[in-house]
Design a protein around this motif. Structure first.
Motif, PDB file in Angstrom:
ATOM      1  N   PRO A 216       7.746  -3.844  -1.002  1.00  0.00           N
ATOM      2  CA  PRO A 216       7.024  -5.126  -0.999  1.00  0.00           C
ATOM      3  C   PRO A 216       5.982  -5.228   0.104  1.00  0.00           C
ATOM      4  N   ILE A 217       5.867  -4.171   0.932  1.00  0.00           N
ATOM      5  CA  ILE A 217       4.908  -4.205   2.038  1.00  0.00           C
ATOM      6  C   ILE A 217       3.470  -4.286   1.525  1.00  0.00           C
ATOM      7  N   ALA A 218       3.264  -3.979   0.244  1.00  0.00           N
ATOM      8  CA  ALA A 218       1.931  -4.147  -0.349  1.00  0.00           C
ATOM      9  C   ALA A 218       1.576  -5.617  -0.513  1.00  0.00           C
ATOM     10  N   TRP A 219       2.616  -6.470  -0.590  1.00  0.00           N
ATOM     11  CA  TRP A 219       2.411  -7.912  -0.776  1.00  0.00           C
ATOM     12  C   TRP A 219       2.527  -8.675   0.538  1.00  0.00           C
ATOM     13  N   TRP A 220       3.571  -8.331   1.335  1.00  0.00           N
ATOM     14  CA  TRP A 220       3.759  -9.012   2.608  1.00  0.00           C
ATOM     15  C   TRP A 220       4.194  -8.014   3.670  1.00  0.00           C
ATOM     16  N   ASN A 221       3.407  -7.975   4.742  1.00  0.00           N
ATOM     17  CA  ASN A 221       3.621  -7.019   5.824  1.00  0.00           C
ATOM     18  C   ASN A 221       4.468  -7.673   6.920  1.00  0.00           C
ATOM     19  N   ASP A 222       5.566  -7.017   7.276  1.00  0.00           N
ATOM     20  CA  ASP A 222       6.476  -7.591   8.272  1.00  0.00           C
ATOM     21  C   ASP A 222       5.923  -7.522   9.693  1.00  0.00           C
ATOM     22  N   ASP A 223       4.995  -6.623   9.949  1.00  0.00           N
ATOM     23  CA  ASP A 223       4.454  -6.432  11.297  1.00  0.00           C
ATOM     24  C   ASP A 223       3.096  -7.098  11.507  1.00  0.00           C
ATOM     25  N   LEU A 224       2.318  -7.213  10.443  1.00  0.00           N
ATOM     26  CA  LEU A 224       0.986  -7.812  10.542  1.00  0.00           C
ATOM     27  C   LEU A 224       0.894  -8.959   9.545  1.00  0.00           C
ATOM     28  N   ALA A 225       1.089 -10.166  10.049  1.00  0.00           N
ATOM     29  CA  ALA A 225       1.102 -11.338   9.165  1.00  0.00           C
ATOM     30  C   ALA A 225      -0.213 -11.497   8.407  1.00  0.00           C
ATOM     31  N   GLU A 226      -1.310 -11.056   9.034  1.00  0.00           N
ATOM     32  CA  GLU A 226      -2.601 -11.222   8.373  1.00  0.00           C
ATOM     33  C   GLU A 226      -2.746 -10.310   7.151  1.00  0.00           C
ATOM     34  N   LEU A 227      -1.889  -9.311   7.045  1.00  0.00           N
ATOM     35  CA  LEU A 227      -1.916  -8.433   5.873  1.00  0.00           C
ATOM     36  C   LEU A 227      -0.831  -8.849   4.885  1.00  0.00           C
ATOM     37  N   SER A 228      -0.705 -10.119   4.664  1.00  0.00           N
ATOM     38  CA  SER A 228       0.289 -10.643   3.737  1.00  0.00           C
ATOM     39  C   SER A 228      -0.346 -11.668   2.819  1.00  0.00           C
ATOM     40  N   ASP A 229       0.112 -11.658   1.562  1.00  0.00           N
ATOM     41  CA  ASP A 229      -0.354 -12.631   0.592  1.00  0.00           C
ATOM     42  C   ASP A 229       0.740 -13.678   0.404  1.00  0.00           C
TER      43      ASP A 229
ATOM     44  N   GLU B 135       1.050  -0.040   2.798  1.00  0.00           N
ATOM     45  CA  GLU B 135       0.684  -1.270   3.468  1.00  0.00           C
ATOM     46  C   GLU B 135      -0.821  -1.329   3.696  1.00  0.00           C
ATOM     47  N   GLN B 136      -1.439  -2.364   3.156  1.00  0.00           N
ATOM     48  CA  GLN B 136      -2.866  -2.594   3.361  1.00  0.00           C
ATOM     49  C   GLN B 136      -3.152  -4.062   3.065  1.00  0.00           C
ATOM     50  N   ASP B 137      -4.389  -4.459   3.240  1.00  0.00           N
ATOM     51  CA  ASP B 137      -4.755  -5.861   3.077  1.00  0.00           C
ATOM     52  C   ASP B 137      -4.713  -6.232   1.592  1.00  0.00           C
ATOM     53  N   PRO B 138      -3.798  -7.140   1.203  1.00  0.00           N
ATOM     54  CA  PRO B 138      -3.691  -7.482  -0.215  1.00  0.00           C
ATOM     55  C   PRO B 138      -4.897  -8.247  -0.750  1.00  0.00           C
ATOM     56  N   LYS B 139      -5.721  -8.758   0.144  1.00  0.00           N
ATOM     57  CA  LYS B 139      -6.903  -9.502  -0.306  1.00  0.00           C
ATOM     58  C   LYS B 139      -8.018  -8.540  -0.730  1.00  0.00           C
ATOM     59  N   THR B 140      -8.152  -7.429  -0.015  1.00  0.00           N
ATOM     60  CA  THR B 140      -9.167  -6.443  -0.389  1.00  0.00           C
ATOM     61  C   THR B 140      -8.604  -5.354  -1.289  1.00  0.00           C
ATOM     62  N   ASN B 141      -7.281  -5.224  -1.305  1.00  0.00           N
ATOM     63  CA  ASN B 141      -6.610  -4.244  -2.162  1.00  0.00           C
ATOM     64  C   ASN B 141      -5.490  -4.966  -2.910  1.00  0.00           C
ATOM     65  N   PRO B 142      -5.832  -5.703  -3.980  1.00  0.00           N
ATOM     66  CA  PRO B 142      -4.848  -6.523  -4.688  1.00  0.00           C
ATOM     67  C   PRO B 142      -3.618  -5.705  -5.100  1.00  0.00           C
ATOM     68  N   PRO B 143      -2.422  -6.142  -4.710  1.00  0.00           N
ATOM     69  CA  PRO B 143      -1.221  -5.333  -4.942  1.00  0.00           C
ATOM     70  C   PRO B 143      -0.978  -4.953  -6.398  1.00  0.00           C
ATOM     71  N   LEU B 144      -1.216  -5.870  -7.335  1.00  0.00           N
ATOM     72  CA  LEU B 144      -0.998  -5.524  -8.745  1.00  0.00           C
ATOM     73  C   LEU B 144      -1.936  -4.407  -9.181  1.00  0.00           C
ATOM     74  N   LYS B 145      -3.197  -4.522  -8.818  1.00  0.00           N
ATOM     75  CA  LYS B 145      -4.160  -3.472  -9.172  1.00  0.00           C
ATOM     76  C   LYS B 145      -3.767  -2.144  -8.534  1.00  0.00           C
ATOM     77  N   MET B 146      -3.382  -2.174  -7.256  1.00  0.00           N
ATOM     78  CA  MET B 146      -3.007  -0.938  -6.573  1.00  0.00           C
ATOM     79  C   MET B 146      -1.722  -0.359  -7.170  1.00  0.00           C
ATOM     80  N   ALA B 147      -0.786  -1.232  -7.561  1.00  0.00           N
ATOM     81  CA  ALA B 147       0.435  -0.760  -8.206  1.00  0.00           C
ATOM     82  C   ALA B 147       0.104  -0.038  -9.505  1.00  0.00           C
TER      83      ALA B 147
END
Length: 305
Positions: free
Chosen positions: A9-22, A267-279
């Motif tokens: 789930p780190i593609a959707w919400w990052n436990d270490d970097l809150a800004e990389l979470s949707d 783990e990456q920015d879900p706003k620039t790398n939408p998790p569904l598309k990347m999945a």
């Protein structure tokens, strides 16, 4: 040969970097990954800790729990402390029939500290590595006796990062602590993924198919930039979107008869790398290379029985 494909789930919400979470619920995260084809999900912070709550959510999504991170501190704390902390997780994972708990060492690690550059990571002496490996082995044996195997995750910015550190850890540890081979972390550390599989395939019980963007990694100033800086810059991605040859990597696993989970952890920015598309990108690439390697990818999610 059979294989299962999971995601983190780190593609959707990052436990270490809150800004990389949707702002995506657990249910939506599971729905998206399942719609892309994945039948498993590793545990993240939005998962409930009560199996009576978790199981209906997994069943509705037709997904199984395929692992989850435990922040181990055996590098600087004793066995008893770690046993006390992991015991509830063992009980939970047994109740939902997860395959293993991922042991990630955070003791003496700088992986979660953005203020500490990569070059400042702790380095164990030969004697320290030997003692550490034996300690982790004892812990792994104890967890297995409780009914839940571990899988040791080598990791950037931790005490086992480089390929030679992984080799030393594996040489001094025992069968009681299996290995999680993470292609992205090893490549980031300058290691040879295929060579590591050749050397350690007998102990590998879990695989993370994390891809990397080598142009980002090569551009880092490791005397100034941290692991989290690298993540924020886009060092990691899914298979099919990065620099690693997963056809060769998956074929190597197939050559040694590995059967089990291949988990996309990107783990990456879900706003620039939408998790569904990347999945979808990761699943398509993995299906391509796994079919070519002779794998039959299981399509059943939550067990019918």
């Amino acid at each position: 040969m059979k294989a299962k494909l999971g995601m983190s789930p780190i593609a959707w919400w990052n436990d270490d970097l809150a800004e990389l979470s949707d702002d995506v619920s657990l249910e939506e995260c599971l729905r998206q990954s399942r719609s892309a084809g994945f039948t498993g999900m590793e545990m993240g912070r939005r998962f409930p800790n009560d199996p009576k709550v978790m199981l209906p959510i997994l069943k509705k999504a037709d997904v199984t729990l395929c692992g989850g991170w435990f922040s181990g501190t055996l590098a600087n704390e004793d066995l008893a402390v770690n046993k006390d902390r992991i015991r509830p997780m063992i009980d939970l994972f047994k109740a939902v029939d997860a395959p293993c708990i991922v042991y990630g060492e955070v003791g003496r690690s700088i992986q979660g500290d953005r203020a500490k550059p990569l070059a400042t990571k702790a380095v164990l002496s030969d004697a320290e590595m030997k003692a550490y490996a034996r300690k982790v082995t004892s812990f792994g044996e104890w967890c297995a006796e409780q009914g839940m195997p571990l899988s040791y995750h080598h990791h950037m910015a931790a005490v086992v990062q480089f390929e030679h550190e992984l080799d030393a850890f594996m040489n001094h540890s025992g069968e009681g602590i299996p290995l999680l081979l993470d292609a992205g972390h090893l490549a980031f550390a300058g290691g040879d993924v295929l060579r590591a599989i050749d050397k350690h395939h007998g102990r590998i019980n879990h695989v993370h198919v994390k891809d990397v963007r080598m142009n980002v990694i090569d551009g880092l100033d490791r005397t100034r930039q941290s692991f989290l800086d690298a993540v924020a810059l886009g060092a990691f991605t899914v298979p099919g979107d990065g620099s690693l040859d997963f056809a060769a990597i998956v074929q190597k696993f197939a050559d040694y008869g590995y059967q089990g989970w291949f988990v996309v952890e990107a783990e990456q920015d879900p706003k620039t790398n939408p998790p569904l598309k990347m999945a979808q990108v990761g699943y398509k690439e993995l299906m391509r290379v796994m079919t070519a390697a002779g794998y039959t990818v299981e399509t059943q999610g939550f067990p019918n029985a």
